[in-house]
Design an enzyme around this catalytic site. Structure first.
Site, short mmCIF file in Angstrom:
data_model
loop_
_atom_site.label_atom_id
_atom_site.label_comp_id
_atom_site.label_asym_id
_atom_site.label_seq_id
_atom_site.Cartn_x
_atom_site.Cartn_y
_atom_site.Cartn_z
N ASN A 1 20.28 17.03 -23.89
CA ASN A 1 21.73 16.91 -24.04
C ASN A 1 22.45 18.26 -24.10
OD1 ASN A 1 24.36 15.62 -25.15
ND2 ASN A 1 23.70 16.98 -26.80
N THR B 1 34.59 15.75 -28.08
CA THR B 1 33.64 16.66 -28.72
C THR B 1 34.21 18.07 -28.78
OG1 THR B 1 32.59 17.25 -26.63
CG2 THR B 1 31.70 15.32 -27.81
N TYR C 1 29.28 25.26 -13.92
CA TYR C 1 28.95 23.97 -14.54
C TYR C 1 28.64 22.91 -13.49
CZ TYR C 1 29.40 20.10 -17.90
OH TYR C 1 29.17 19.00 -18.70
N LYS D 1 24.95 21.15 -13.15
CA LYS D 1 24.75 19.71 -13.31
C LYS D 1 24.26 19.07 -12.01
CE LYS D 1 25.64 19.27 -17.66
NZ LYS D 1 24.53 18.96 -18.60
#
Length: 250
Positions: free
Chosen positions: A89, A190, A157, A161
């Site tokens: 994660n 978050t 990013y 991913k």
């Protein structure tokens, strides 16, 4: 959980990772977390409830530290569970820059080390340590829609991913007796989202959309997403679709 489960969760000191660890513990799993920070509240909850929790502090963006941690994991994994679960994660959206501004090799390397390298190292250790056991083995790599659609400002990013998605497909092809899924979790409320909203709009043209999603209450709660992920992990059809999105499930 119906099966005796040993679970490893990275990035579990806060956010989605913390919610996943809590959900697993509440379901009776033995849990090992790998995070930069130690969550004293989670430890206290575990001790009070009699949950089996081990927390290891490690910066998985540090390649050498991640490799040492992977070796430690392989050496210390218990051999008596009916299901072994690895949830990769931990991740970072940084550096947030337009392509022409991506000139910090250390920042780029650290991002790929955390988002991709640690996934590979820990998965390799997990596969070796559980090889030959009479148990289910399942791996969840937390991916992102950013790996499947271009987002200006998130070149690193998005690329990381996308790499996680393709790596998961390769690992699944090589290990047909292990269930894999690279799972996009949606947009969650978050600390990463707080960090995203602090971005410079010059670097991140999509800033307004994320600010609007927050102000209009469209961000999912970590506990709700974690519950959906854990329900899916326990299903017989888990891993049938390798590149997946938790929003496809109840």
């Amino acid at each position: 959980m119906s099966l005796s489960t040993y679970a490893i969760v990275t990035g579990a000191s806060r956010g989605l990772g913390l919610a996943l660890a809590q959900g697993l513990l509440q379901a009776g799993a033995r849990v090992l977390t790998l995070s930069r920070g130690h969550n004293a509240e989670l430890q206290a909850q575990a001790e009070q409830a009699g949950w089996s929790l081990q927390q290891i502090q490690v910066d998985l963006a540090d390649a050498a530290a991640a490799q040492r941690c992977a070796a430690q994991l392989a050496d210390s994994l218990p051999r008596d569970a009916q299901r072994y679960l690895l949830i990769n994660n931990a991740g970072t959206v940084d550096p947030v820059r337009a392509a022409a501004g991506l000139d910090d090799a250390a920042a780029i390397g650290a991002a790929f080390g955390l988002n991709v390298g640690s996934v590979m190292l820990l998965s390799a250790a997990f596969l070796r340590a559980t090889s030959g056991l009479e148990a289910e083995r399942r791996v969840v790599n937390i991916s992102s829609g950013a790996g499947r659609n271009p987002v200006p400002g998130w070149a690193v990013y998005c690329a990381a991913k996308a790499a996680v998605d393709r790596y998961t497909q390769v690992a699944a092809a090589e290990n047909p007796d292990v269930r894999f899924a690279s799972l996009a979790p949606g947009v969650i409320d978050t600390a990463m989202q707080v960090h995203i909203r602090d971005s410079d709009p010059t670097d991140f043209p999509g800033l307004a959309r994320f600010v609007d999603m927050h102000s209009s209450g469209q961000l999912a709660a970590p506990a709700a997403v974690a519950a959906k992920i854990l329900r899916y992990v326990g299903r017989d059809d888990f891993g049938t679709t390798i590149i997946d999105d938790i929003r496809n499930y109840d």
